[in-house]
Design a protein around this motif. Structure first.
Motif, PDB file in Angstrom:
ATOM      1  N   THR A 173      68.214  89.488  79.786  1.00  0.00           N
ATOM      2  CA  THR A 173      69.324  88.597  79.452  1.00  0.00           C
ATOM      3  C   THR A 173      68.898  87.164  79.187  1.00  0.00           C
ATOM      4  N   LYS A 174      67.620  86.842  79.390  1.00  0.00           N
ATOM      5  CA  LYS A 174      67.188  85.446  79.234  1.00  0.00           C
ATOM      6  C   LYS A 174      65.685  85.376  78.980  1.00  0.00           C
ATOM      7  N   VAL A 175      65.278  84.484  78.090  1.00  0.00           N
ATOM      8  CA  VAL A 175      63.865  84.201  77.872  1.00  0.00           C
ATOM      9  C   VAL A 175      63.536  82.916  78.624  1.00  0.00           C
ATOM     10  N   THR A 176      62.667  83.011  79.599  1.00  0.00           N
ATOM     11  CA  THR A 176      62.274  81.844  80.380  1.00  0.00           C
ATOM     12  C   THR A 176      60.818  81.468  80.176  1.00  0.00           C
ATOM     13  N   PHE A 260      66.442  77.858  76.600  1.00  0.00           N
ATOM     14  CA  PHE A 260      65.013  77.840  76.898  1.00  0.00           C
ATOM     15  C   PHE A 260      64.539  76.428  77.220  1.00  0.00           C
ATOM     16  N   HIS A 261      64.911  75.465  76.388  1.00  0.00           N
ATOM     17  CA  HIS A 261      64.467  74.083  76.598  1.00  0.00           C
ATOM     18  C   HIS A 261      65.510  73.143  76.023  1.00  0.00           C
ATOM     19  N   ARG A 262      66.038  72.254  76.855  1.00  0.00           N
ATOM     20  CA  ARG A 262      67.043  71.292  76.411  1.00  0.00           C
ATOM     21  C   ARG A 262      66.377  70.110  75.691  1.00  0.00           C
ATOM     22  N   LEU A 263      67.070  69.582  74.685  1.00  0.00           N
ATOM     23  CA  LEU A 263      66.609  68.403  73.961  1.00  0.00           C
ATOM     24  C   LEU A 263      67.795  67.499  73.666  1.00  0.00           C
ATOM     25  N   ASP A 264      67.578  66.205  73.768  1.00  0.00           N
ATOM     26  CA  ASP A 264      68.567  65.279  73.236  1.00  0.00           C
ATOM     27  C   ASP A 264      68.547  65.387  71.724  1.00  0.00           C
ATOM     28  N   VAL A 265      69.703  65.233  71.121  1.00  0.00           N
ATOM     29  CA  VAL A 265      69.847  65.294  69.674  1.00  0.00           C
ATOM     30  C   VAL A 265      70.455  63.978  69.204  1.00  0.00           C
ATOM     31  N   GLY A 266      69.967  63.473  68.072  1.00  0.00           N
ATOM     32  CA  GLY A 266      70.493  62.190  67.638  1.00  0.00           C
ATOM     33  C   GLY A 266      70.475  61.968  66.147  1.00  0.00           C
ATOM     34  N   PHE A 267      71.131  60.885  65.736  1.00  0.00           N
ATOM     35  CA  PHE A 267      70.977  60.392  64.373  1.00  0.00           C
ATOM     36  C   PHE A 267      69.536  59.923  64.229  1.00  0.00           C
ATOM     37  N   ALA A 268      68.931  60.200  63.080  1.00  0.00           N
ATOM     38  CA  ALA A 268      67.534  59.846  62.850  1.00  0.00           C
ATOM     39  C   ALA A 268      67.438  58.671  61.873  1.00  0.00           C
ATOM     40  N   PHE A 269      66.565  57.721  62.184  1.00  0.00           N
ATOM     41  CA  PHE A 269      66.362  56.525  61.368  1.00  0.00           C
ATOM     42  C   PHE A 269      64.860  56.291  61.179  1.00  0.00           C
ATOM     43  N   LYS A 270      64.504  55.575  60.136  1.00  0.00           N
ATOM     44  CA  LYS A 270      63.104  55.198  60.000  1.00  0.00           C
ATOM     45  C   LYS A 270      62.731  54.284  61.163  1.00  0.00           C
ATOM     46  N   LYS A 271      61.464  54.265  61.511  1.00  0.00           N
ATOM     47  CA  LYS A 271      61.000  53.467  62.646  1.00  0.00           C
ATOM     48  C   LYS A 271      61.288  51.988  62.405  1.00  0.00           C
TER      49      LYS A 271
END
Length: 317
Positions: A173-176, A260-271
């Motif tokens: 039921t889960k991939v860990t 499996f692995h949490r990530l923050d998600v965001g608007f992307a901008f040039k550096k």
């Protein structure tokens, strides 16, 4: 949730509306036919929390003067699958989704209009540096590698997950742990965190004395789903929210195997972009006034809510 990269050409995108209640859309080579015939895409919810959003002068003042004067921003938008961004009514109609609503709401707070340009997921981040877009959306996860060249303003917490064809119980039921995938074929999106994770950790199977897993990369998520349904791959690795949404639709015939692995998600901008502080303030305004919660409720992603937007947070470990 980097989500996977999809979608640009009108002829290809027009086929999106034909896939069955899915959620993973866009057709790759050999994707049409019986799978798509006569089916309809998931309809968009009718609630419109963005309609009531108004400009907030103190937030708009954080934009550079030339942007305020121009009144527009160019956004490279990866239109792929619900709940993030998709075409519920065909590519000749407006896209819908959580990413679309949050970007549109932030733009209203800032008092600007968006010039949305559809682009494939893997092309958006490189194009930011050239100035083609002012920012990008597409479930871009915040990773240490991306932070070297990209600035992020976070608006949700998503991440990586797995799904199998319904009835496949080989993985439980889960991939860990990726060693569970040894000997299997995994399908994922081009240019995504999923592809980089699988590539970087491919040696785990050899270390465990097991047969390596194989990775097949697709530029269109519809092709990935079709490959799963036809038995050409064993597992899909994609966004948590996308896979969960898909598995809830019986027509997709998939089972979600958990986070499996949490990530923050965001608007992307040039550096070094001068836009990040304004967008952070806009997202936080939406959180404070309740619009943000209503958008997430609309798309069934309330479990991925963040308490406050951040600029360039470190990658989750």
């Amino acid at each position: 949730m980097n989500l996977p990269g999809i979608r640009t050409r009108p002829r290809i995108a027009a086929a999106l509306a034909l896939l069955p209640l899915l959620a993973l859309t866009a057709c790759g080579s050999g994707d049409t036919g019986a799978t798509a015939a006569g089916a309809q895409a998931s309809p968009a919810p009718t609630d419109d929390p963005v309609a009531a959003v108004r400009k907030v002068d103190s937030v708009a003042a954080l934009l550079p003067a030339d942007v305020r004067e121009a009144g527009t921003l160019r956004v490279g938008s990866s239109i792929g699958f619900p709940p993030g961004a998709y075409y519920p009514n065909g590519a000749d109609k407006a896209p819908a989704g959580q990413d679309i609503d949050i970007a549109d709401a932030a733009a209203k707070v800032l008092g600007v209009k968006l010039e949305r340009q559809d682009a494939s997921f893997e092309t958006i981040l490189p194009a930011l540096g050239s100035g083609k877009y002012d920012f990008g959306t597409g479930n871009f996860g915040v990773t240490s590698d991306r932070l070297k060249t990209i600035d992020f303003v976070t608006y949700i917490n998503d991440g990586q997950g797995f799904a199998v064809k319904k009835g496949n119980t080989a993985l439980g039921t889960k991939v860990t742990d990726l060693t569970q995938l040894c000997g299997l074929t995994i399908g994922t999106g081009a240019g995504t965190t999923f592809e980089s994770t699988l590539t970087a950790r491919k040696g785990v199977c050899a270390k465990a004395g097991k047969k390596p897993y194989d990775v097949k990369v697709y530029s269109e998520n519809g092709a990935t789903l079709t490959a799963l349904q036809q038995g050409r791959i064993d597992v899909i690795m994609s966004t948590i929210n996308g896979l969960r949404y898909q598995a809830a639709r019986p027509a997709s015939q998939t089972t979600f195997l958990g986070e499996f692995h949490r990530l923050d998600v965001g608007f992307a901008f040039k550096k070094g972009s001068p836009l990040t502080k304004a967008f952070q303030a806009a997202v936080n305004e939406l959180i404070e006034d309740g619009t943000y919660a209503r958008i997430l409720k609309k798309w069934g992603t309330s479990a991925s809510a963040i308490e406050t937007s951040r600029i360039n947070p470190p990658e989750h470990t």
